[in-house]
Scaffold this motif. Structure first.
Motif, short mmCIF file in Angstrom:
data_model
loop_
_atom_site.label_atom_id
_atom_site.label_comp_id
_atom_site.label_asym_id
_atom_site.label_seq_id
_atom_site.Cartn_x
_atom_site.Cartn_y
_atom_site.Cartn_z
N PRO A 7 95.93 1.46 54.49
CA PRO A 7 94.83 1.51 53.52
C PRO A 7 95.39 1.18 52.14
CG PRO A 7 95.63 3.71 53.93
CD PRO A 7 96.47 2.79 54.78
N ALA A 8 94.66 1.48 51.09
CA ALA A 8 95.15 1.25 49.72
C ALA A 8 94.77 2.46 48.87
CB ALA A 8 94.53 -0.02 49.14
N LYS A 9 95.59 2.73 47.86
CA LYS A 9 95.26 3.82 46.94
C LYS A 9 94.04 3.45 46.11
CE LYS A 9 100.06 5.30 46.41
NZ LYS A 9 100.88 4.09 46.58
N LEU A 10 93.96 2.16 45.75
CA LEU A 10 92.83 1.70 44.95
C LEU A 10 91.61 1.50 45.84
CD1 LEU A 10 94.54 -0.96 42.65
CD2 LEU A 10 93.81 1.34 42.01
N MET A 11 90.49 2.08 45.40
CA MET A 11 89.25 1.97 46.18
C MET A 11 88.06 1.74 45.26
SD MET A 11 89.67 5.08 48.95
CE MET A 11 88.28 4.56 49.97
N ASN A 12 87.01 1.18 45.84
CA ASN A 12 85.76 0.99 45.11
C ASN A 12 84.61 1.07 46.11
OD1 ASN A 12 83.56 0.22 43.62
ND2 ASN A 12 84.50 -1.61 42.74
N THR A 13 83.87 2.16 46.06
CA THR A 13 82.78 2.33 47.02
C THR A 13 81.47 1.69 46.55
OG1 THR A 13 82.45 4.56 46.13
CG2 THR A 13 83.66 4.38 48.21
N GLU A 14 81.55 0.94 45.45
CA GLU A 14 80.37 0.19 45.02
C GLU A 14 80.31 -1.17 45.72
OE1 GLU A 14 80.18 0.06 40.76
OE2 GLU A 14 80.35 2.24 40.61
N ASN A 15 81.41 -1.51 46.39
CA ASN A 15 81.43 -2.77 47.15
C ASN A 15 80.59 -2.60 48.41
OD1 ASN A 15 83.24 -3.75 45.28
ND2 ASN A 15 85.04 -3.32 46.53
N SER A 16 79.72 -3.56 48.65
CA SER A 16 78.90 -3.49 49.87
C SER A 16 78.76 -4.88 50.47
CB SER A 16 77.53 -2.91 49.56
OG SER A 16 76.85 -3.75 48.64
N THR A 17 78.15 -4.96 51.63
CA THR A 17 77.98 -6.24 52.32
C THR A 17 76.77 -6.19 53.23
OG1 THR A 17 79.04 -7.80 53.84
CG2 THR A 17 79.50 -5.47 54.20
N ASP A 18 76.18 -7.35 53.44
CA ASP A 18 75.09 -7.46 54.41
C ASP A 18 75.61 -7.94 55.75
OD1 ASP A 18 73.21 -6.75 52.47
OD2 ASP A 18 73.03 -8.84 51.77
N LEU A 19 76.93 -8.22 55.81
CA LEU A 19 77.50 -8.82 57.03
C LEU A 19 77.91 -7.79 58.07
CD1 LEU A 19 79.72 -11.63 55.43
CD2 LEU A 19 77.35 -11.76 56.20
N LEU A 20 77.92 -6.52 57.70
CA LEU A 20 78.31 -5.47 58.63
C LEU A 20 77.30 -4.33 58.61
CD1 LEU A 20 82.14 -4.88 57.97
CD2 LEU A 20 81.12 -5.71 60.09
N LYS A 21 76.97 -3.86 59.79
CA LYS A 21 76.15 -2.65 59.89
C LYS A 21 77.13 -1.47 59.88
CE LYS A 21 72.43 -0.75 62.75
NZ LYS A 21 72.89 0.58 63.07
N THR A 22 76.96 -0.57 58.93
CA THR A 22 77.95 0.50 58.78
C THR A 22 77.98 1.44 59.99
OG1 THR A 22 76.40 1.86 57.53
CG2 THR A 22 77.98 0.52 56.26
N THR A 23 79.18 1.97 60.25
CA THR A 23 79.39 2.86 61.40
C THR A 23 80.09 4.13 60.94
OG1 THR A 23 81.42 1.63 61.85
CG2 THR A 23 79.48 1.04 63.16
N VAL A 24 80.13 5.12 61.83
CA VAL A 24 80.80 6.39 61.55
C VAL A 24 82.22 6.31 62.11
CG1 VAL A 24 80.78 8.88 62.00
CG2 VAL A 24 78.62 7.65 61.67
N PRO A 25 83.23 6.67 61.33
CA PRO A 25 84.60 6.63 61.84
C PRO A 25 84.77 7.43 63.13
CG PRO A 25 84.61 7.00 59.47
CD PRO A 25 83.18 7.10 59.92
N LYS A 26 85.58 6.92 64.03
CA LYS A 26 85.82 7.55 65.33
C LYS A 26 86.30 8.99 65.17
CE LYS A 26 87.16 7.78 69.75
NZ LYS A 26 86.21 7.76 70.87
N PHE A 27 87.18 9.21 64.19
CA PHE A 27 87.79 10.54 64.02
C PHE A 27 87.19 11.31 62.84
CE2 PHE A 27 91.26 8.00 66.05
CZ PHE A 27 91.33 8.71 67.24
N ILE A 28 85.90 11.17 62.64
CA ILE A 28 85.27 11.81 61.47
C ILE A 28 85.39 13.35 61.52
CG2 ILE A 28 82.92 11.91 62.41
CD1 ILE A 28 83.99 11.12 58.75
#
Length: 252
Positions: A7-28
């Motif tokens: 992963p990366a230390k730098l993150m931005n959760t304002e980034n979004s996309t129409d190309l992927l339907k969001t999912t729940v992580p396997k190990f949530i």
């Protein structure tokens, strides 16, 4: 073929996309378990654990208080777009087309100290918990002890017979994989810059190159090791002499 990155230390959760339907992580559920201990830690503890400034520690303490297993779309982003460090600058997901993103959804996985193993579409919130930090919780001495078996088993379950695993993660993160229990061939990578005729490793360039290899695989629909060997972005070329059956070496 599966492709692993850190992963990366730098993150931005304002980034979004129409190309992927969001999912729940396997190990949530595991992430929520870890987070329940992390949430109790003071800013001072976080500062010492992660070797970060007081300001960053306060910021991450706030993140831990706000973290939830079921975030809204506004509070989270798909993992592929949420991480913005050097690897992800090289990958530059926001400029990939649908077929390339579909390829990554199928083949790319991201290791995480908090979430374990992420698909590109998995929703993540802002967090900071590096795999290599000596975070003790419950009966676990560290995150490696908690995650090793779970992540290794998950990769074995996801991969088909004779599929190869491209290790484009850092040593810190790939150490969480139990190579002995993994039933697939791992391909490691080295990237060198030629300076005065001598090969040198420059960390920031290596991180960027790892991301570019992921991008190259997605854009060319790479399926075999030979396909990966053709990687040639930004001047890199395979060094056949230095490469082996289980390690690809690229220089520029």
């Amino acid at each position: 073929m599966k492709i692993l990155t850190s992963p990366a230390k730098l993150m931005n959760t304002e980034n979004s996309t129409d190309l992927l339907k969001t999912t729940v992580p396997k190990f949530i559920d595991d992430a929520a378990f870890i987070q329940s201990y992390l949430k109790e830690k003071s800013p001072k503890y976080l500062s010492e654990l992660m070797e970060i400034s007081t300001k960053l520690a306060d910021e991450n303490w706030e993140r831990n208080q706000k973290w939830k297993a079921k975030p809204t779309a506004k509070e989270s982003a798909p993992a592929l777009y949420a991480f913005t460090g050097e690897v992800y600058r090289g990958l530059d997901a926001k400029t990939l087309d649908k077929s390339a993103v579909d390829y990554l959804q199928k083949n790319h996985r991201i290791l995480s100290g908090l979430y374990g193993l992420l698909k590109p579409s998995d929703k993540v919130m802002l967090y900071r918990l590096e795999m290599g930090r000596p975070f003790e919780f419950e009966n676990y001495k560290n995150l490696y002890e908690f995650w090793k078996e779970k992540i290794t088993d998950q990769l074995n379950a996801e991969m088909k017979k004779n599929e190869i695993l491209l290790n484009l993660a850092s040593n810190e993160y790939f150490k969480v994989i139990d190579r002995k229990r993994l039933t697939h061939t791992v391909i490691d990578f080295d990237f060198y810059e030629l300076k005065d005729g001598k090969p040198k490793t420059i960390v920031v360039y290596t991180k960027h190159a790892r991301g570019m290899v992921v991008r190259f695989c997605a854009e060319t629909n790479a399926k075999t090791l030979n396909d990966v060997k053709a990687f040639n972005y930004e001047g890199y070329r395979i060094d056949e002499e230095k490469s082996t059956d289980t390690k690809l070496v690229f220089t520029r």
